[in-house]
Scaffold this active site. Structure first.
Site, PDB file in Angstrom:
ATOM      1  N   LYS A   9       0.840  -1.200   0.000  1.00  0.00           N
ATOM      2  CA  LYS A   9       0.000   0.000   0.000  1.00  0.00           C
ATOM      3  C   LYS A   9       0.882   1.261   0.000  1.00  0.00           C
ATOM      4  O   LYS A   9       2.095   1.179   0.243  1.00  0.00           O
ATOM      5  CB  LYS A   9      -0.922  -0.042   1.229  1.00  0.00           C
ATOM      6  N   TYR A  49     -12.329  -2.910  -3.174  1.00  0.00           N
ATOM      7  CA  TYR A  49     -12.846  -2.995  -1.807  1.00  0.00           C
ATOM      8  C   TYR A  49     -14.376  -2.928  -1.765  1.00  0.00           C
ATOM      9  O   TYR A  49     -14.943  -2.470  -0.769  1.00  0.00           O
ATOM     10  CB  TYR A  49     -12.244  -1.876  -0.949  1.00  0.00           C
ATOM     11  N   PHE A  57     -15.344   3.336   7.621  1.00  0.00           N
ATOM     12  CA  PHE A  57     -13.986   3.756   7.238  1.00  0.00           C
ATOM     13  C   PHE A  57     -13.750   3.698   5.734  1.00  0.00           C
ATOM     14  O   PHE A  57     -12.641   3.997   5.270  1.00  0.00           O
ATOM     15  CB  PHE A  57     -12.943   2.901   7.970  1.00  0.00           C
ATOM     16  N   ARG A  85      -1.761 -14.690   3.734  1.00  0.00           N
ATOM     17  CA  ARG A  85      -2.453 -13.945   4.793  1.00  0.00           C
ATOM     18  C   ARG A  85      -1.733 -14.123   6.132  1.00  0.00           C
ATOM     19  O   ARG A  85      -1.594 -13.175   6.908  1.00  0.00           O
ATOM     20  CB  ARG A  85      -3.900 -14.442   4.935  1.00  0.00           C
ATOM     21  N   THR A  91      -5.174  -8.107  10.370  1.00  0.00           N
ATOM     22  CA  THR A  91      -5.517  -6.825   9.750  1.00  0.00           C
ATOM     23  C   THR A  91      -5.073  -5.646  10.609  1.00  0.00           C
ATOM     24  O   THR A  91      -4.488  -4.678  10.117  1.00  0.00           O
ATOM     25  CB  THR A  91      -7.044  -6.745   9.547  1.00  0.00           C
ATOM     26  N   ARG A 102       2.927  -7.227   8.998  1.00  0.00           N
ATOM     27  CA  ARG A 102       2.279  -6.136   9.749  1.00  0.00           C
ATOM     28  C   ARG A 102       2.772  -6.079  11.185  1.00  0.00           C
ATOM     29  O   ARG A 102       2.932  -4.994  11.759  1.00  0.00           O
ATOM     30  CB  ARG A 102       0.761  -6.302   9.692  1.00  0.00           C
ATOM     31  N   ASN A 112      -1.763  -0.094   7.394  1.00  0.00           N
ATOM     32  CA  ASN A 112      -1.238  -1.451   7.639  1.00  0.00           C
ATOM     33  C   ASN A 112      -0.434  -2.022   6.467  1.00  0.00           C
ATOM     34  O   ASN A 112      -0.275  -3.226   6.343  1.00  0.00           O
ATOM     35  CB  ASN A 112      -2.346  -2.394   8.116  1.00  0.00           C
ATOM     36  N   HIS A 115      -1.670  -5.545   1.417  1.00  0.00           N
ATOM     37  CA  HIS A 115      -2.943  -6.212   1.175  1.00  0.00           C
ATOM     38  C   HIS A 115      -2.692  -7.634   0.721  1.00  0.00           C
ATOM     39  O   HIS A 115      -1.744  -7.882  -0.021  1.00  0.00           O
ATOM     40  CB  HIS A 115      -3.744  -5.489   0.075  1.00  0.00           C
ATOM     41  N   GLU A 126      -9.474 -10.388  -7.841  1.00  0.00           N
ATOM     42  CA  GLU A 126      -8.522  -9.280  -7.692  1.00  0.00           C
ATOM     43  C   GLU A 126      -7.419  -9.346  -8.756  1.00  0.00           C
ATOM     44  O   GLU A 126      -7.037  -8.308  -9.315  1.00  0.00           O
ATOM     45  CB  GLU A 126      -7.940  -9.286  -6.272  1.00  0.00           C
TER      46      GLU A 126
HETATM   47  P1  GTP Z   1      -6.673  -6.136   3.119  1.00  0.00           P
HETATM   48  O1  GTP Z   1      -5.638  -7.175   2.865  1.00  0.00           O
HETATM   49  O2  GTP Z   1      -6.180  -4.738   2.894  1.00  0.00           O
HETATM   50  O3  GTP Z   1      -7.964  -6.434   2.376  1.00  0.00           O
HETATM   51  O4  GTP Z   1      -6.963  -6.234   4.677  1.00  0.00           O
HETATM   52  P2  GTP Z   1      -7.790  -7.366   5.421  1.00  0.00           P
HETATM   53  O5  GTP Z   1      -8.369  -8.356   4.443  1.00  0.00           O
HETATM   54  O6  GTP Z   1      -6.909  -7.917   6.482  1.00  0.00           O
HETATM   55  O7  GTP Z   1      -8.963  -6.532   6.108  1.00  0.00           O
HETATM   56  P3  GTP Z   1     -10.320  -5.991   5.428  1.00  0.00           P
HETATM   57  O8  GTP Z   1     -10.446  -6.504   4.035  1.00  0.00           O
HETATM   58  O9  GTP Z   1     -11.405  -6.261   6.384  1.00  0.00           O
HETATM   59  O10 GTP Z   1     -10.064  -4.421   5.396  1.00  0.00           O
HETATM   60  C1  GTP Z   1      -9.402  -3.825   4.311  1.00  0.00           C
HETATM   61  C2  GTP Z   1      -8.545  -2.698   4.817  1.00  0.00           C
HETATM   62  O11 GTP Z   1      -9.375  -1.682   5.349  1.00  0.00           O
HETATM   63  C3  GTP Z   1      -7.619  -3.065   5.971  1.00  0.00           C
HETATM   64  O12 GTP Z   1      -6.422  -3.658   5.544  1.00  0.00           O
HETATM   65  C4  GTP Z   1      -7.363  -1.700   6.587  1.00  0.00           C
HETATM   66  O13 GTP Z   1      -6.393  -0.968   5.835  1.00  0.00           O
HETATM   67  C5  GTP Z   1      -8.715  -1.036   6.416  1.00  0.00           C
HETATM   68  N1  GTP Z   1      -9.504  -1.217   7.636  1.00  0.00           N
HETATM   69  C6  GTP Z   1     -10.122  -2.335   8.071  1.00  0.00           C
HETATM   70  N2  GTP Z   1     -10.761  -2.127   9.230  1.00  0.00           N
HETATM   71  C7  GTP Z   1     -10.537  -0.837   9.528  1.00  0.00           C
HETATM   72  C8  GTP Z   1     -10.927   0.012  10.613  1.00  0.00           C
HETATM   73  O14 GTP Z   1     -11.629  -0.405  11.537  1.00  0.00           O
HETATM   74  N3  GTP Z   1     -10.510   1.315  10.573  1.00  0.00           N
HETATM   75  C9  GTP Z   1      -9.753   1.799   9.557  1.00  0.00           C
HETATM   76  N4  GTP Z   1      -9.363   3.086   9.577  1.00  0.00           N
HETATM   77  N5  GTP Z   1      -9.359   1.034   8.530  1.00  0.00           N
HETATM   78  C10 GTP Z   1      -9.738  -0.251   8.517  1.00  0.00           C
HETATM   79 MG    MG Z   2      -9.435  -7.777   2.786  1.00  0.00          MG
END
Ligand code: GTP
Ligand code: MG
Length: 152
Positions: A9, A49, A57, A85, A91, A102, A112, A115, A126
């Site tokens: 990212k 997304y 968010f 993962r 996350t 992370r 973070n 992705h 994707e």
């Molecule tokens: P990705 O690999 O980026 O898809 O992350 P993930 O699969 O572990 O988590 P998810 O798909 O649920 O969320 C996508 C992204 O949204 C996360 O990686 C974070 O950058 C952001 N995100 C998720 N939850 C929160 C939150 O509660 N607050 C904020 N500010 N960002 C969030």
């Molecule tokens: Mg995700």
């Protein structure tokens, strides 16, 4: 031939962590199939997304992800979606174990740094969203028989 979509990212790019992330996937034994350094636009990110579009968010997430370049990659290997993962870590970096990407490199969920696709199905979606079929490279790493005991 399982594949996953991994992206560094914009915060990971600015903080010079691209190399460390690539290094971990290479050292693990996974095969790089495609990579591009690109500025994602809102339309692409909203599709990427789309499952999160109702989250509070979401606007901040799109802003964050479009705030700078990302390094988009496709990695291939046995169980690469789930293992990828695990390598990224939880996350929220507050919960990511030390030793994960992370866990080692970031502090807050909204920054973070990386992705990874969350299922084989989303990985396929994707990869198709970020890459044209011709951008996926077919090649045989010479180390393959030293990574896999059977013909994978
Ligand atoms: P990705 O690999 O980026 O898809 O992350 P993930 O699969 O572990 O988590 P998810 O798909 O649920 O969320 C996508 C992204 O949204 C996360 O990686 C974070 O950058 C952001 N995100 C998720 N939850 C929160 C939150 O509660 N607050 C904020 N500010 N960002 C969030
Ligand atoms: Mg995700």
């Amino acid at each position: 031939r399982e594949r996953t979509f991994i992206a560094v990212k914009p915060d990971g790019v600015h903080r010079h962590i691209i190399g460390d992330i690539i290094k971990r996937f290479e050292q693990k034994g996974f095969k790089l199939v495609a990579m591009k350094f690109t500025q994602a636009d809102d339309a692409l990110l909203q599709k990427h997304y789309s499952a999160l579009s109702k989250k509070p968010f979401f606007p901040d997430l799109i802003k964050y992800m479009s705030s700078g370049p990302v390094c988009a990659m496709v990695w291939e290997g046995l169980n690469v979606v789930k293992t990828g993962r695990t390598m990224l870590g939880a996350t929220n970096p507050m919960d990511s174990a030390p030793g994960t990407i992370r866990g080692d490199f970031c502090v807050q969920v909204g920054r973070n740094i990386c992705h990874g696709s969350d299922s084989v199905e989303s990985a396929n979606t994707e990869v198709a969203l970020w890459f044209k079929p011709a951008e996926l490279v077919n090649w045989d790493p010479v180390a393959k028989p030293w990574v896999y005991e059977d013909d994978f």
